[in-house]
Motif scaffolding. Structure first.
Motif, PDB file in Angstrom:
ATOM      1  N   ASN A  31       0.801  -1.234   0.000  1.00 56.93           N
ATOM      2  CA  ASN A  31       0.000   0.000   0.000  1.00 56.93           C
ATOM      3  C   ASN A  31       0.827   1.274   0.000  1.00 56.93           C
ATOM      4  OD1 ASN A  31      -2.662  -1.141  -0.008  1.00 56.93           O
ATOM      5  ND2 ASN A  31      -2.306  -1.739   2.126  1.00 56.93           N
ATOM      6  N   GLY A  50      -6.316  -6.675  -2.598  1.00 57.79           N
ATOM      7  CA  GLY A  50      -4.867  -6.827  -2.614  1.00 57.79           C
ATOM      8  C   GLY A  50      -4.380  -7.992  -3.447  1.00 57.79           C
ATOM      9  N   THR A 399      -5.743  -4.935   2.459  1.00 53.69           N
ATOM     10  CA  THR A 399      -4.367  -4.898   2.942  1.00 53.69           C
ATOM     11  C   THR A 399      -4.041  -3.635   3.725  1.00 53.69           C
ATOM     12  OG1 THR A 399      -3.733  -4.104   0.742  1.00 53.69           O
ATOM     13  CG2 THR A 399      -3.467  -6.441   1.172  1.00 53.69           C
TER      14      THR A 399
END
Length: 420
Positions: A31, A50, A399
């Motif tokens: 991220n 994700g 995520t």
């Protein structure tokens, strides 16, 4: 000089705070994205689960490359259709309880293909298009609306108020109800507001009026349903209830491309009459292999969907604690909230969490202020969204951590103070 107006158009757009410019990402991991050498927590990705960085997806892509090469080498009707494409189409049809599915290069192409093949000059029923009707949600994606509007006066295009079943019923019962062919179009999850359509009610109306219902489930695929096959699986809607399902792989599935699913007759028709399919190079087979892996993993492992749901709940709770505002869905209420307090969170339970700002220049200023604090949240402005509904479009993923979300809320509070 020809096209001398181009520079003037760009200048005007810049003065209005509406100029679009690309940014180049160097890399992304966990991220965190790197742009121009700076690092940011990314809250503008549609990779909701994700899966784009999932080890199994990456490995399956490599295996697909080894077997099929980097590209498909041809259009599907020449030699570009492989067993990888066939396996993915079969899995989609089975998961959606449809007879067949067909792959496209993008959701934009798939939506345009439906409009042009069913209603355009290249359709097999072109002589009767003047008796055809498309009724679409006011906030239907631009790819579909542009395709529908390109058909001209031969096809009646009407738009019902967003998620308003009563208005849709009125349009179905009023002028144009005698059309030979009527297609109703809506989205499962709307890309800008993040809210969900009353899909069951629309499907019931479509059946009542002998119309077809097309569902664009680009933002629902992978997230909803017992096995992640989206809205129609979640609501157990049959092929007769929703004859056309469109979905994409570039969001929760984490790869790229799109599909149309429906009856075998519909798919065979598109194979024969959809120029977007016939004349485009097929999706790379390796991409199909990776997409199939991703779909299979999502179906067997619910942990990512559960984490995404938890993150959505945490974000909304923290926003309410920090800004002391309840979210609103009605457009007039949004505008009132923005006028009185500067920010308004849309009533969305999806991964898309829009914060209405109401002014394009302020939306840009907020986005830039967040960047200075290490957060990447894109500003979305008119004409992508209606006038006075310029916004920060926050997208959450499985995520993200709760700490990531807390940092975003803290940064948003400071940014809002700085630009107010």
């Amino acid at each position: 000089m020809s096209f001398s107006w181009l520079e003037d158009a760009l200048t005007q757009r810049a003065q209005e705070g509406l100029l679009r410019q690309r940014v180049c990402q160097q890399y992304e991991k966990d991220n965190v994205i790197c742009i121009n050498g700076d690092h940011y927590l990314n809250f503008s990705s549609n990779d909701y689960l994700g899966m784009r960085q999932h080890e199994g997806v990456l490995q399956s892509y490599v295996e697909g490359l080894a077997q099929f090469g980097a590209g498909s080498g041809a259009s599907p009707l020449v030699t570009g259709h492989t067993q990888a494409h066939l396996a993915l189409e079969a899995t989609l049809a089975d998961g959606l309880n449809r007879e067949a599915a067909l792959l496209f290069s993008s959701g934009f192409a798939a939506n345009q293909a439906v409009c042009m093949a069913l209603f355009g000059q290249g359709s097999a029923n072109a002589a009767a298009t003047q008796l055809s009707s498309i009724i679409a949600d006011k906030l239907m994606h631009a790819s579909f609306l542009e395709g529908a509007m390109s058909l001209g006066k031969k096809v009646s295009l009407r738009r019902f108020r967003h998620n308003n079943v009563e208005h849709l019923a009125t349009l179905l019962s009023g002028g144009g109800s005698q059309a030979n062919d009527t297609l109703i179009a809506s989205e499962g999850v709307f890309s800008m507001d993040g809210d969900r359509a009353p899909v069951k009610e629309i499907a019931a109306l479509a059946e009542q009026h002998h119309a077809w219902f097309m569902l664009d489930d680009a933002h629902g695929m992978g997230v909803y349903g017992e096995n992640g096959f989206g809205t129609v699986e979640e609501l157990q809607l049959s092929q007769s209830q929703v004859p056309i399902v469109m979905g994409t792989f570039g969001k929760a599935i984490g790869t790229g491309g799109a599909f149309i699913a429906g009856s075998q007759i519909l798919i065979d028709y598109l194979v024969n009459f959809s120029k977007h399919y016939i004349y485009s190079t097929a999706m790379p087979p390796a991409q199909a292999v990776a997409t199939l892996y991703s779909l299979t993993n999502i179906a067997t492992d619910t942990s990512r969907r559960e984490m995404l749901s938890n993150n959505i709940e945490h974000f909304r709770a923290r926003f309410g604690q920090e800004f002391g505002k309840s979210s609103v869905s009605d457009r007039e209420e949004r505008l009132d909230a923005v006028a009185s307090s500067g920010l308004s969170l849309v009533s969305s339970q999806s991964a898309i969490q829009p914060i209405i700002v109401g002014c394009p220049k302020k939306a840009i200023a907020l986005s830039e202020a967040l960047k200075k604090r290490g957060m990447w949240a894109s500003a979305i402005r008119q004409p992508t969204v209606p006038k006075n509904e310029d916004r920060l479009r926050i997208t959450l993923t499985a995520t993200h951590t709760e700490q990531d979300i807390d940092m975003l809320i803290d940064a948003l509070s400071l940014a809002n103070e700085a630009v107010s």
